[in-house]
Design a protein around this motif. Structure first.
Motif, short mmCIF file in Angstrom:
data_model
loop_
_atom_site.label_atom_id
_atom_site.label_comp_id
_atom_site.label_asym_id
_atom_site.label_seq_id
_atom_site.Cartn_x
_atom_site.Cartn_y
_atom_site.Cartn_z
N LEU A 54 0.83 -1.20 0.00
CA LEU A 54 0.00 0.00 0.00
C LEU A 54 0.87 1.25 0.00
O LEU A 54 0.59 2.22 -0.72
N ALA A 55 1.94 1.23 0.77
CA ALA A 55 2.84 2.38 0.86
C ALA A 55 3.56 2.63 -0.46
O ALA A 55 3.67 3.77 -0.92
N VAL A 56 4.05 1.55 -1.08
CA VAL A 56 4.78 1.69 -2.36
C VAL A 56 3.85 2.26 -3.45
O VAL A 56 4.24 3.17 -4.19
N LEU A 57 2.63 1.74 -3.52
CA LEU A 57 1.67 2.26 -4.49
C LEU A 57 1.39 3.74 -4.24
O LEU A 57 1.35 4.55 -5.19
N SER A 58 1.21 4.10 -2.97
CA SER A 58 0.92 5.50 -2.62
C SER A 58 2.08 6.41 -2.99
O SER A 58 1.88 7.49 -3.56
N LEU A 59 3.30 5.98 -2.67
CA LEU A 59 4.48 6.80 -2.95
C LEU A 59 4.71 6.96 -4.45
O LEU A 59 5.14 8.02 -4.91
N ILE A 60 4.44 5.90 -5.22
CA ILE A 60 4.58 6.00 -6.67
C ILE A 60 3.60 7.03 -7.23
O ILE A 60 3.96 7.89 -8.06
N LEU A 61 2.36 6.98 -6.75
CA LEU A 61 1.36 7.96 -7.19
C LEU A 61 1.77 9.38 -6.80
O LEU A 61 1.62 10.32 -7.60
N ILE A 62 2.29 9.53 -5.60
CA ILE A 62 2.71 10.86 -5.13
C ILE A 62 3.83 11.42 -6.00
O ILE A 62 3.79 12.58 -6.44
N LEU A 63 4.83 10.60 -6.28
CA LEU A 63 5.97 11.04 -7.09
C LEU A 63 5.55 11.34 -8.53
O LEU A 63 5.95 12.36 -9.11
N VAL A 64 4.77 10.45 -9.12
CA VAL A 64 4.39 10.59 -10.53
C VAL A 64 3.58 11.86 -10.78
O VAL A 64 3.75 12.52 -11.83
N ALA A 98 -4.72 3.42 -1.92
CA ALA A 98 -3.50 4.17 -2.24
C ALA A 98 -3.85 5.54 -2.81
O ALA A 98 -3.19 6.54 -2.51
N ILE A 99 -4.89 5.59 -3.62
CA ILE A 99 -5.35 6.87 -4.17
C ILE A 99 -5.82 7.79 -3.05
O ILE A 99 -5.53 8.99 -3.03
N ALA A 100 -6.58 7.21 -2.10
CA ALA A 100 -7.07 8.01 -0.97
C ALA A 100 -5.93 8.56 -0.13
O ALA A 100 -6.00 9.69 0.37
N ILE A 101 -4.88 7.77 0.04
CA ILE A 101 -3.71 8.23 0.80
C ILE A 101 -2.93 9.27 0.01
O ILE A 101 -2.47 10.28 0.56
N ALA A 102 -2.79 9.04 -1.30
CA ALA A 102 -1.89 9.85 -2.12
C ALA A 102 -2.44 11.25 -2.41
O ALA A 102 -1.66 12.22 -2.45
N ILE A 103 -3.73 11.38 -2.63
CA ILE A 103 -4.28 12.67 -3.09
C ILE A 103 -3.93 13.83 -2.15
O ILE A 103 -3.41 14.86 -2.61
N PRO A 104 -4.19 13.75 -0.83
CA PRO A 104 -3.80 14.88 0.03
C PRO A 104 -2.29 15.11 0.05
O PRO A 104 -1.83 16.26 0.11
N LYS A 105 -1.50 14.02 -0.01
CA LYS A 105 -0.04 14.15 0.01
C LYS A 105 0.47 14.78 -1.28
O LYS A 105 1.42 15.56 -1.27
N ILE A 106 -0.16 14.45 -2.41
CA ILE A 106 0.20 15.07 -3.69
C ILE A 106 0.01 16.58 -3.60
O ILE A 106 0.87 17.36 -4.03
N ALA A 107 -1.13 16.98 -3.03
CA ALA A 107 -1.41 18.41 -2.90
C ALA A 107 -0.35 19.11 -2.05
O ALA A 107 0.12 20.21 -2.40
N MET A 108 0.07 18.48 -0.96
CA MET A 108 1.08 19.08 -0.09
C MET A 108 2.43 19.22 -0.80
O MET A 108 3.08 20.26 -0.73
N VAL A 109 2.85 18.13 -1.46
CA VAL A 109 4.15 18.15 -2.14
C VAL A 109 4.13 19.15 -3.30
O VAL A 109 5.12 19.87 -3.52
N VAL A 110 3.02 19.23 -4.04
CA VAL A 110 2.91 20.19 -5.15
C VAL A 110 3.08 21.61 -4.63
O VAL A 110 3.84 22.41 -5.20
N LYS A 111 2.39 21.93 -3.56
CA LYS A 111 2.46 23.29 -3.02
C LYS A 111 3.86 23.59 -2.51
O LYS A 111 4.40 24.68 -2.72
N PHE A 112 4.47 22.64 -1.85
CA PHE A 112 5.82 22.83 -1.31
C PHE A 112 6.83 22.99 -2.44
O PHE A 112 7.70 23.88 -2.39
N LEU A 113 6.74 22.14 -3.47
CA LEU A 113 7.68 22.20 -4.59
C LEU A 113 7.50 23.49 -5.38
O LEU A 113 8.48 24.13 -5.79
#
Length: 311
Positions: free
Chosen positions: A98-108, A182-197
């Motif tokens: 679950l973590a690997v799938l989430s992290l892949i989605l976040i990075l991609v 994994a999508i549920a975990i990744a979506i908020p984290k994607i938003a955070m990383v996008v804003k930070f980057l």
């Protein structure tokens, strides 16, 4: 290196002591929880002896620590006859997948969106990305999980909610099911990383070395990806390390919503049933994971920016 390994060992010991003492002094009795309040004092005492709850806290801790050093975390109170190490071996692969799938989605998704948003500052693209990040960061993980379960599971029937398949039974079926939490975990984290980057890139493009790079005839794409992006990654790596630790330690709420039998769900069940050996082992796992991720981040600092030196 030696200093960091020593720090890791000391931190693990301190966390194990605090966790052990905390669960030993809080009100309640694991033997009573196991037998029920109607059990006789004799049965409770016999159960306490069987569960190893008699003796002083230091004696019990040293007995537990001696076994833990050899990978023996004792026997689960709730699942009689099953070793804690066996439970972890069953649940860890699920959480790791679950973590690997989430992290892949976040990075991609996060890195391209963050760079595009910075390049298109002030345009409708930037406005749309900022709106997306604001909305998704505000949605609680459990509510997002419920929405995805209803829309993707019940309405669109892309998966069957609550019918989780263990990887040893059907690996690809398990992977398909885990994609949705994994999508549920990744979506908020994607938003955070996008804003930070985005903010990091915009901060870097205003510095003198960027103007110097342009004055040498470099195109915008070359300046952005060769000069700016590498420097902008340094603060983002720190933030991403926090994201990794949170994801890898098991997203407790999301696992509960989707019925995923991972570490997070095991921890909730163990706390509810005062299954102390399981709680202790999971806490140590999370602690070790956070320390290891911080160590990897220090190594990445050196790769991204050679000026950074670790002790």
């Amino acid at each position: 290196m030696i200093k960091k390994i020593t720090t890791l060992i000391i931190t693990l010991l301190l966390v194990s002591v605090v966790t052990f003492v905390a669960f030993s002094v809080i009100p309640g009795d694991a033997a009573v929880a196991k037998l029920g309040s109607e059990a006789t004092p004799e049965r409770i005492e016999a159960m306490r002896e069987e569960m190893g709850l008699n003796g002083t806290i230091p004696e019990r801790y040293m007995r537990w620590l001696k076994g833990a050093v050899h990978g023996d975390f004792g026997e689960s109170y709730q699942y009689r006859g099953i070793q804690v190490s066996e439970l972890l071996a069953q649940r860890l692969p699920v959480t790791m997948l679950l973590a690997v799938l989430s992290l892949i989605l976040i990075l991609v998704f996060s890195i391209p969106l963050g760079i595009i948003s910075a390049r298109k500052e002030g345009t409708w693209v930037d406005v749309f990305v900022n709106l997306f990040t604001q909305i998704t960061m505000a949605i609680p993980a459990f509510f997002l999980g419920m929405l995805l379960t209803y829309v993707l599971g019940i309405v669109l029937k892309l998966f069957q909610p609550g019918k989780f398949i263990m990887p040893q039974d059907d690996f690809w079926g398990c992977l398909r099911y885990l994609l949705f939490p994994a999508i549920a975990i990744a979506i908020p984290k994607i938003a955070m990383v996008v804003k930070f980057l985005r903010n990091s890139v915009l901060s870097e493009v205003k510095k003198d070395y960027v103007r110097t790079a342009y004055s040498k005839g470099n195109c915008t794409k070359k300046v952005l990806y060769i000069h700016v992006f590498q420097n902008a990654l340094i603060p983002v790596i720190t933030f991403f390390a926090i994201v990794c630790a949170e994801v890898l330690s098991g997203s407790i709420v999301v696992e509960q919503v989707f019925g995923v039998t991972g570490i997070g769900r095991l921890l909730v069940t163990a706390i509810t049933n005062r299954d102390f050996p399981v709680v202790q082992a999971v806490v140590l796992y999370v602690t070790a994971l956070v320390i290891i991720i911080n160590f990897v981040v220090d190594m990445l600092y050196q790769l991204v920016d050679p000026r950074v030196r670790t002790e």
